[in-house]
Design an enzyme around this catalytic site. Sequence first.
Site, PDB file in Angstrom:
ATOM      1  N   ASN A  79      -4.314   3.104 -17.348  1.00 55.33           N
ATOM      2  CA  ASN A  79      -5.187   2.507 -16.210  1.00 55.33           C
ATOM      3  C   ASN A  79      -5.434   3.855 -15.088  1.00 55.33           C
ATOM      4  OD1 ASN A  79      -5.922   1.084 -13.976  1.00 55.33           O
ATOM      5  ND2 ASN A  79      -4.134   0.601 -13.420  1.00 55.33           N
ATOM      6  N   CYS A  80      -4.535   4.158 -14.218  1.00 57.68           N
ATOM      7  CA  CYS A  80      -4.951   5.083 -13.403  1.00 57.68           C
ATOM      8  C   CYS A  80      -3.921   6.163 -13.195  1.00 57.68           C
ATOM      9  CB  CYS A  80      -4.973   4.632 -11.941  1.00 57.68           C
ATOM     10  SG  CYS A  80      -3.661   3.841 -11.496  1.00 57.68           S
ATOM     11  N   MET A 288      -3.032   6.744  -6.742  1.00 52.08           N
ATOM     12  CA  MET A 288      -3.726   7.148  -7.874  1.00 52.08           C
ATOM     13  C   MET A 288      -4.803   6.121  -7.814  1.00 52.08           C
ATOM     14  SD  MET A 288      -0.737   6.835 -10.910  1.00 52.08           S
ATOM     15  CE  MET A 288      -0.046   5.294 -10.271  1.00 52.08           C
ATOM     16  N   CYS A 290      -6.715   4.066  -5.885  1.00 47.24           N
ATOM     17  CA  CYS A 290      -6.730   3.324  -4.623  1.00 47.24           C
ATOM     18  C   CYS A 290      -5.396   3.283  -3.861  1.00 47.24           C
ATOM     19  CB  CYS A 290      -7.366   2.024  -4.947  1.00 47.24           C
ATOM     20  SG  CYS A 290      -7.619   1.021  -3.055  1.00 47.24           S
ATOM     21  N   SER A 292      -2.159   2.479  -5.792  1.00 39.14           N
ATOM     22  CA  SER A 292      -1.163   2.470  -6.960  1.00 39.14           C
ATOM     23  C   SER A 292      -0.372   3.715  -6.479  1.00 39.14           C
ATOM     24  CB  SER A 292      -1.677   2.312  -8.359  1.00 39.14           C
ATOM     25  OG  SER A 292      -0.592   2.137  -9.266  1.00 39.14           O
ATOM     26  N   ASN A 311      -0.504   5.114 -14.644  1.00 40.25           N
ATOM     27  CA  ASN A 311       0.059   3.536 -14.454  1.00 40.25           C
ATOM     28  C   ASN A 311      -0.688   3.220 -15.778  1.00 40.25           C
ATOM     29  OD1 ASN A 311      -1.235   0.744 -13.989  1.00 40.25           O
ATOM     30  ND2 ASN A 311       0.720   1.169 -12.801  1.00 40.25           N
ATOM     31  N   TYR A 447       3.406  -4.496  -7.293  1.00 33.17           N
ATOM     32  CA  TYR A 447       2.048  -3.920  -6.990  1.00 33.17           C
ATOM     33  C   TYR A 447       1.205  -5.126  -5.973  1.00 33.17           C
ATOM     34  CZ  TYR A 447      -2.742  -2.237  -7.827  1.00 33.17           C
ATOM     35  OH  TYR A 447      -4.233  -1.491  -7.708  1.00 33.17           O
ATOM     36  N   GLU A 452     -11.030  -7.203  -6.515  1.00 30.05           N
ATOM     37  CA  GLU A 452     -12.122  -7.627  -6.070  1.00 30.05           C
ATOM     38  C   GLU A 452     -12.193  -9.250  -6.343  1.00 30.05           C
ATOM     39  OE1 GLU A 452     -15.018  -4.922  -7.103  1.00 30.05           O
ATOM     40  OE2 GLU A 452     -14.527  -3.418  -5.761  1.00 30.05           O
ATOM     41  N   GLY A 586     -10.115  -3.559  -0.362  1.00 31.99           N
ATOM     42  CA  GLY A 586      -9.507  -2.380  -0.428  1.00 31.99           C
ATOM     43  C   GLY A 586     -10.496  -1.285  -0.617  1.00 31.99           C
TER      44      GLY A 586
END
Length: 616
Positions: A79-80, A288, A290, A292, A311, A447, A452, A586
Amino acid sequence: MNKLETNLKNLITKDPTVVNENANKDSSTFSTMRDLTAGVVSKSYALDYLLPKHVAEAHKQGDIHFHDLDYHPFQPLTNCCLIDAESMLEDGFQIGNATVTSPKSIQTASAQLVQIIANVSSSQYGGCTIDRVDELLSKYAQFNEQKHRKVAEKFVNAADIDTYVDNQVTQDIGDAIESLEYEINTLYTSNGQTPFVTLGFGLGIDKYSRKIQQAIFHTRIKGLGKDRITAIFPKLVFSIKKGVNFSESDPNYDIKQLALECSTKRMYPDILNYDKTVELLGDFKAPMGCRSFLPAWKNEAGEYENNGRCNLGVVTLNVPRIALESDGDIELFWKLFHERMNIMHDALVYRLERIAEATPDNAPILYKNGAFKHRLTDSDSVMDLFKGQRATLSMGYIGLYEAATVFFGPNWESKSKGKAFTLAILKAMKVYQLRWTEKYDVWFSIYSTPSESLTDRFCRLDREKFGDAVDITDKGYYQNSFHYDVRKDITPFKKIDFEKDYPVYASGGYIHYCEYPKLNHNLKALEAVWDYSYDKVSYLGTNIPIDHCRKCDFKGDFKTTAKGYQCPECGNDDPTTVDVVKRTCGYLGNPVQRPTIEGRHKEMCARVKHLKDATL
């Protein structure tokens, strides 16, 4: 017509629920449409053939949301992450056939960062962060100083050498940072969008770190192109620390003033309060992408290690649905909650098992060339970088406001039992988090989901099932995570006080926002909120109207109409001559270019002016 055929047809006909899932993807372009088409196929295959049947069914029904199905598990992507840019610049790396050596100027270093960002973003599906970028690039600005000093010693009067060198290096830094901003905004990754990249900075106090911080803000304030539009990326996260930039006596207080100016004009930076972040996470680091966050983690040498960690994905719980299904029966709520958490467990464990099937040559930039710090060989297991609780798996949640409304009414925020109930949900998730972390040796983080499309999707599905539940489904959207009801008028100070208790339990991902009127000439008002937040919340965003009409030069908040957005001064609603920037769940985005779907649009446009001049 089967589901896949229906989804492909919706894509071709530009169904907004399909093409507008991501506010930063321009669905009119071939590259994005190609990615969306691949995503529709990947999602369909994952739900029908890959995911455990009960997990797939729970996702389809809306009990949970298995995030990023258009990428994972069809491919075992991560993911990030926090990119280990320091070691990559220092030790070199390889992209394709090019072996890149350590840079000898800040311009080259910033250019290499762009290539790293582009390749990392194309090798995963989430955001990425270059943390403490001011301190990172400061080292390479020193090469510029050495070069200019050699020239000056030959051609410049001795008394003027220091001034000449300082001017030249300052210009180099400005050029490098402006180039970094433009290059990021002109990049398209393999998933058809500008990389979701964050720059963390603000703690460097040496001469060149200060100049880099100043250049970042001057570049963002200036804007992009001849129309000086607001850059959406990179996301800027400015660190505030007592003794560095908090008070007038601190060495970087002047840069804090620049950060305040930038926020009032361009909405970024978000701020990261140092001491509260350390209190929540165990040590300091930027998010990470935004929101996380990684927990503190020490390597074999006993040193805190953050860069190079990542993540592994998110699964989110539909909390309002559990409350609606319980019909006000608190015992039934908890029974259903535990059943859903068992499904979340299976979904997250499946993510982990699928990622374990990746090999280092699937993503060389991540596994073999330093982005994840430790450089693997083809015979190594990628799990070597994730086990030992070095990586995170995220247990997401959404809609605490709506869940509490079922039991305590729409104004429950003022009732101690209502807030205690919402905190009890996170405390119960915490029990599962610690249990699963110990069992699987990967950190299961809680989390606060910002998705969105999920604020719309869960509500839409629940509306179909339960009808128009007042103050719950009838709004057309659910509140993100723990956020205070956006429809209510509240001061930033009270909002911070209300929300500060939630990240204690949900430290794997969080952010707070405050809404303001235009504050261009009242920076002290914004600074008062920032200062108030310092020992209360870790991560704070600033929402200020910064829309711009290029016909009449109006700057402020545009009207929301059935067509989109309209300048309140001249009535201009031409998307080619208006710049509308909103924070969508966000993230900053340009909704004029990619109109939002109903629920997200409503949440975004519920722009309550929490802060009046009188309250400051």
